[in-house]
Design a protein around this motif. Structure first.
Motif, mmCIF file in Angstrom:
data_model
loop_
_atom_site.group_PDB
_atom_site.id
_atom_site.type_symbol
_atom_site.label_atom_id
_atom_site.label_comp_id
_atom_site.label_asym_id
_atom_site.label_seq_id
_atom_site.Cartn_x
_atom_site.Cartn_y
_atom_site.Cartn_z
ATOM 1 N N TRP A 192 2.680 3.794 1.550
ATOM 2 C CA TRP A 192 3.457 4.587 0.588
ATOM 3 C C TRP A 192 3.875 3.766 -0.627
ATOM 4 C CZ3 TRP A 192 8.443 3.454 -0.882
ATOM 5 C CH2 TRP A 192 9.191 2.622 -0.047
ATOM 6 N N VAL A 193 3.964 2.429 -0.478
ATOM 7 C CA VAL A 193 4.313 1.592 -1.624
ATOM 8 C C VAL A 193 3.150 1.525 -2.617
ATOM 9 C CG1 VAL A 193 4.954 -0.742 -2.354
ATOM 10 C CG2 VAL A 193 5.939 0.240 -0.265
ATOM 11 N N PHE A 194 1.926 1.419 -2.084
ATOM 12 C CA PHE A 194 0.749 1.372 -2.946
ATOM 13 C C PHE A 194 0.527 2.704 -3.675
ATOM 14 C CE2 PHE A 194 -0.353 -2.292 -0.363
ATOM 15 C CZ PHE A 194 -0.996 -3.130 -1.268
ATOM 16 N N TYR A 195 0.805 3.790 -2.976
ATOM 17 C CA TYR A 195 0.483 5.129 -3.515
ATOM 18 C C TYR A 195 1.751 5.981 -3.552
ATOM 19 C CZ TYR A 195 -4.245 3.595 -2.341
ATOM 20 O OH TYR A 195 -5.418 2.900 -2.238
ATOM 21 N N TYR A 196 2.726 5.493 -4.292
ATOM 22 C CA TYR A 196 4.033 6.171 -4.316
ATOM 23 C C TYR A 196 3.920 7.572 -4.912
ATOM 24 C CZ TYR A 196 9.075 6.794 -4.805
ATOM 25 O OH TYR A 196 10.356 7.257 -4.687
ATOM 26 N N LEU A 197 4.429 8.552 -4.179
ATOM 27 C CA LEU A 197 4.443 9.965 -4.557
ATOM 28 C C LEU A 197 3.043 10.558 -4.691
ATOM 29 C CD1 LEU A 197 7.365 10.155 -7.184
ATOM 30 C CD2 LEU A 197 7.475 10.338 -4.687
ATOM 31 N N GLN A 198 2.027 9.877 -4.154
ATOM 32 C CA GLN A 198 0.664 10.376 -4.215
ATOM 33 C C GLN A 198 0.219 10.828 -2.817
ATOM 34 O OE1 GLN A 198 -0.723 10.629 -7.270
ATOM 35 N NE2 GLN A 198 1.259 9.779 -7.919
ATOM 36 N N PRO A 199 -0.739 11.748 -2.720
ATOM 37 C CA PRO A 199 -1.217 12.197 -1.408
ATOM 38 C C PRO A 199 -1.737 11.046 -0.547
ATOM 39 C CG PRO A 199 -2.018 13.647 -3.142
ATOM 40 C CD PRO A 199 -1.356 12.492 -3.834
ATOM 41 N N GLU A 200 -2.369 10.037 -1.199
ATOM 42 C CA GLU A 200 -2.898 8.899 -0.447
ATOM 43 C C GLU A 200 -1.798 8.102 0.243
ATOM 44 O OE1 GLU A 200 -5.480 9.445 -4.162
ATOM 45 O OE2 GLU A 200 -3.378 9.616 -3.551
ATOM 46 N N GLY A 201 -0.560 8.210 -0.275
ATOM 47 C CA GLY A 201 0.566 7.518 0.336
ATOM 48 C C GLY A 201 1.294 8.342 1.369
ATOM 49 N N GLY A 202 0.727 9.504 1.705
ATOM 50 C CA GLY A 202 1.363 10.364 2.703
ATOM 51 C C GLY A 202 2.431 11.276 2.126
#
Length: 506
Positions: free
Chosen positions: A143-153
């Protein structure tokens, strides 16, 4: 630029009002607060998980276990609708006033996005180059890498969707007229000219080409189609006028006799650079209000605003001398705080009909002991059991929202926690009456014969229109902002006519 800008905070949907640390352990009232804007829909949107959490978190008295970060509350459909409503209107308005840096919500993740822990907490290897400085992590959660993105869950909630739509580099929306672009006016007389605007905003770092296409439809037929192209400079806010005349002839099957004769829609498609924006604004068309020249009423109206309204409708008005007549008696705006020439109670008991119009809310609290809503209401709802009542028959809740102009029963502004007139304890700021439907809704009397026809505010516990059958007569109490408005509101004028007709014939 606004940092930690607050959207409606979940802790303010609880009973407590003594700071976050205490309030978070009190009773949740999300549905009751959401009903202010959603009406009875708020109750139907309650989820089983929210109800179960209320039961399981109860301790004793008014004490509950902590609601801090409670997903059952923040993901409640009604709560999310309020978030979206607030964000969409506030971001559009502030950006159109010239805030170019955007607003950064404090609870962006927890209230506007949902995090799937199974995906979000997966660890990923970090990539570092030689000569790195500062804190170093060999791996971090996804979630840190993809914050607020679908890839970050992350799954975007309705409030987050409204934020994405309203907070990008560019924005386009349908606004009010030049003198009040935040106006929500949506009721117009047949044959009237309507003025709105398209707002185009470029907050990117380069000039952008734009294209705007808009249409105006009434009863499904396109009245206006227009298009404009050009360039937007950096930080430019461009206003494009929309003007049209609404038709005077109703389509087959549309409602008449003071009801809507047409329904319209303004559609906007805009492209700014590579960004695409769409917006819609719906409006209603009404026939000219029928004059009530056959009406003759008695009136006690020292301040004169109510008589002005009656006269504009063609009503014949005689001054009340305090004696009984089998007639309709009008008690005008703010009149109860003056010395009445006779007894209203006796007038009704003997078979008279009385209509009491809006009274000063602070006087009602002090002198009569009523609880009166502290807020100016821009949304009022028909009590479900009263939809066929002669005063509101054929109307709906769209007719009772965001009226044109401003009510004038209460001051337009007051500022500072110590300046609310007559408040105890101090209540805070009030900023404008535009769009008001009622400024003095009374809490529904708990033990009496008053029957509410309309309802509004917290838990729909207040009413701006109720009636009482007493003795051989009838009393109607109307705190709607009908008289003294700064603009002609079709529904307000029609309701005034209907109230008089009902008082005379019920």
């Amino acid at each position: 630029m606004c940092i930690e800008f607050r959207t409606p905070f979940h802790a303010t949907f609880l009973r407590g009002r003594n700071g976050f640390g205490e309030a978070i352990f009190t009773e949740p009232l999300a549905t009751e607060f959401c009903a202010i804007y959603l009406g009875t829909e708020a109750y139907s949107l309650e989820t089983p998980s929210y109800r179960k959490r209320i039961v399981n978190s109860f301790r004793s008295g008014q004490q509950y276990s902590s609601w801090h970060g409670a997903r059952e509350l923040m993901e409640l459909p009604s709560f999310q609708l309020i978030q979206a409503l607030f964000i969409r209107n506030t971001w559009r308005s502030w950006r159109t006033w010239g805030i170019t840096g955007g607003m950064v919500p404090w609870e962006m993740e927890s209230q506007l996005w949902r995090r799937n822990r199974e995906i979000a907490d997966q660890t990923l290897k970090t990539v570092w180059t030689e000569g790195k400085r500062g804190a170093h992590f060999d791996e971090l959660p996804r979630w840190v890498f993809y914050y607020l993105q679908p890839e970050g869950g992350f799954e975007v909630l309705p409030g987050g969707k409204a934020l994405i739509e309203s907070n990008g580099d560019t924005l386009a929306w349908i606004a009010g007229p030049p003198n009040s672009f935040t106006s929500k006016d949506h009721h117009f007389f047949a044959g009237e000219k309507v003025r709105k605007q398209i707002v185009l905003i470029n907050d990117s770092r380069k000039k952008q080409p734009f294209e705007a296409v808009w249409t105006v439809e009434v009863n499904g037929r396109v009245l206006v189609r227009s298009q404009q192209k050009g360039m937007l400079d950096v930080a430019e806010i461009r206003f494009l006028p929309i003007e049209f005349e609404v038709p005077t002839v109703a389509s087959k099957g549309t409602r008449t006799e003071g009801r809507r004769t047409g329904e319209g829609l303004i559609r906007l498609f805009a492209r700014i650079g590579e960004d695409v924006h769409r917006d819609e604004f719906s409006f209603c068309i009404y026939p000219k209000v029928q004059r009530a020249e056959s009406f003759s009423v008695l009136a006690f109206d020292p301040e004169g605003e109510t008589v002005k309204l009656l006269t504009s409708l063609g009503v014949k008005v005689r001054q009340w001398d305090g004696k009984f007549e089998k007639a309709v008696l009008i008690i005008g705006r703010k009149a109860l705080q003056h010395n009445l020439p006779g007894s209203v109670k006796e007038f009704v008991a003997k078979g008279g009909r009385v209509v009491i119009f809006g009274q000063d809310p602070d006087w009602l609290r002090r002198a009569m002991g009523f609880r009166v809503a502290r807020h100016v209401s821009r949304r009022v709802f028909i009590v479900p059991s009263q939809t066929n009542h002669p005063i509101v028959s054929g109307l709906d809740n769209i007719d009772l929202r965001d009226w044109r102009g401003e009510g004038t029963l209460v001051p337009k502004f007051w500022g500072g926690v110590d300046e609310y007139p007559g408040s105890d304890p101090p209540f805070g700021w009030h900023w404008g009456n535009r769009g008001s439907v009622t400024s003095a809704a009374i809490e529904k009397p708990h033990r009496s014969g008053w029957t509410p026809i309309l309802e509004c505010e917290f838990d729909l516990a207040y009413t701006p229109l109720m009636e009482l059958h007493y003795g051989n007569g009838l009393a109607i109490w109307c705190t709607l902002d009908l008289e003294g408005r700064t603009d002609n509101e079709p529904v307000a004028m029609e309701l005034a006519r209907r109230i008089l007709l009902y008082a005379q014939t019920a």
